[in-house]
Design a protein around this motif. Structure first.
Motif, PDB file in Angstrom:
ATOM      1  N   LYS A 186      37.949  25.246  22.546  1.00  0.00           N
ATOM      2  CA  LYS A 186      37.308  25.380  21.234  1.00  0.00           C
ATOM      3  C   LYS A 186      35.839  25.748  21.370  1.00  0.00           C
ATOM      4  CE  LYS A 186      40.364  22.324  18.589  1.00  0.00           C
ATOM      5  NZ  LYS A 186      40.425  21.129  17.704  1.00  0.00           N
ATOM      6  N   VAL A 187      35.252  25.373  22.506  1.00  0.00           N
ATOM      7  CA  VAL A 187      33.852  25.711  22.791  1.00  0.00           C
ATOM      8  C   VAL A 187      33.787  26.261  24.213  1.00  0.00           C
ATOM      9  CG1 VAL A 187      31.485  24.849  23.013  1.00  0.00           C
ATOM     10  CG2 VAL A 187      32.993  23.906  21.236  1.00  0.00           C
ATOM     11  N   VAL A 188      33.053  27.342  24.397  1.00  0.00           N
ATOM     12  CA  VAL A 188      32.862  27.948  25.710  1.00  0.00           C
ATOM     13  C   VAL A 188      31.361  28.118  25.938  1.00  0.00           C
ATOM     14  CG1 VAL A 188      33.248  29.999  27.132  1.00  0.00           C
ATOM     15  CG2 VAL A 188      35.074  29.170  25.617  1.00  0.00           C
ATOM     16  N   VAL A 189      30.890  27.707  27.106  1.00  0.00           N
ATOM     17  CA  VAL A 189      29.473  27.863  27.448  1.00  0.00           C
ATOM     18  C   VAL A 189      29.378  28.750  28.685  1.00  0.00           C
ATOM     19  CG1 VAL A 189      27.289  26.726  27.934  1.00  0.00           C
ATOM     20  CG2 VAL A 189      29.030  25.530  26.584  1.00  0.00           C
ATOM     21  N   GLU A 190      28.740  29.896  28.525  1.00  0.00           N
ATOM     22  CA  GLU A 190      28.540  30.825  29.635  1.00  0.00           C
ATOM     23  C   GLU A 190      27.054  31.089  29.812  1.00  0.00           C
ATOM     24  OE1 GLU A 190      30.409  34.555  28.739  1.00  0.00           O
ATOM     25  OE2 GLU A 190      29.213  34.888  26.935  1.00  0.00           O
TER      26      GLU A 190
END
Length: 306
Positions: free
Chosen positions: A90-94
């Motif tokens: 639901k959340v992606v941090v790149e």
């Protein structure tokens, strides 16, 4: 012995009540599970994964794609397990900036268009200098990390509105612990501003720049090391001369990408009595982000004080 009619009625009633009670318990458990479900989050590296955990605590289920120091984000190929995690996130941090392009490729192939994607380089607002290249290692820039923490808090709140207050509180606490690191850099700048340092690649530059230090390394040297290319003999000699000529006060060394040419720099620095400050790109085992960065800034200050 045959059961009486009244006895059969009692047993049937008891069984029915038990069945109803069992159904109620099952429903309650399902509701409890659904309200306490963890938000699935995928971070490109364990650096961002740790920051997410600091803010989400027990309300998040975090998968860090790269947690092994030997893995190179620039050339990483997706595994089936990580691809599955990204398809459900639901959340992606790149990080962005070309550092971890595999995340965008995996999201596209996993057909996950609903995930909230936080790109740290975009959050930072940093761009490449004219005629130069962007230093994408923005997790060494504490103001950027503070803004990323706020974005993570907001994304988690959107995914789990019931715990929004907790996420905001944790983000505030995290940023409060970043403040002493910025103050430490300011103190280094006050005491050592303008002094020269050498690096093996651009990983720590946001930290050294915030500390008022000047990178004396030939750009061709650090760029070649970062790209995994050979350094020309002329450029290597220019770099080594920084130490023999005592033109720098410290060597900030990325120990995750050591090789013959960086090892020559380390040996030359030590031979000239110039302190070496080791840094890494990903979290060392047993460290959290804040503890790791505190160690890096303290090591830099100690090296310059010698």
């Amino acid at each position: 012995m045959p059961l009486s009619t009244s006895r059969r009625l009692v047993l049937l009633t008891s069984a029915s009540l038990a069945l109803l009670a069992g159904c109620g318990s099952s429903s309650d458990s399902a509701d409890a599970k659904s309200t306490s479900a963890e938000v699935p989050v995928v971070a490109s590296t364990n650096v961002y994964g740790d920051i997410v955990r600091s803010i989400g605590a027990d309300k998040v289920d975090v998968t860090s794609v790269i947690s092994d120091p030997d893995q190179d984000p620039h050339s990483y190929e997706a595994s089936t397990q990580n691809q599955l995690a990204l398809s459900k996130a639901k959340v992606v941090v790149e990080n962005g900036g070309g550092y971890d392009d595999f995340v965008d490729r995996m999201l596209k192939s996993g057909h996950n268009d609903s995930a909230q994607v936080i790109n740290a380089v975009r959050v930072s607002g940093k761009t490449a200098p004219k005629g130069g290249e962007l230093n994408e290692h923005v997790w060494y820039d504490f103001p950027t990390v503070a803004r990323v923490a706020d974005r993570i808090s907001a994304a988690l709140a959107k995914a789990d509105p019931a715990d929004a207050a907790a996420f905001e509180k944790n983000a505030t606490a995290f940023k409060a612990r970043l403040a002493p690191l910025e103050a430490r850099e300011a103190q280094i700048k006050k005491e050592h501003g303008g002094e020269g340092v050498a690096i093996t690649e651009p990983v720590p530059l946001y930290m050294t720049e915030a500390s008022g230090l000047v990178d004396k390394t030939p750009a061709a040297f650090s760029e070649a090391i970062e790209e995994g290319d050979d350094v020309s003999p002329r450029v290597l000699q220019e770099s080594l001369a920084l130490f023999s000529g005592r033109k720098v006060e410290a060597l900030v060394y990325n120990e995750q990408t050591s090789g013959p040419q960086t090892e020559k720099s380390e040996a030359a620095a030590k031979a000239s009595g110039i302190p070496v400050v080791p840094v890494t790109e990903t979290l060392p085992k047993g460290k959290d982000y804040l503890g790791w960065m505190t160690g890096n800034v303290d090591a830099l200050a100690s090296a310059l004080a010698k």
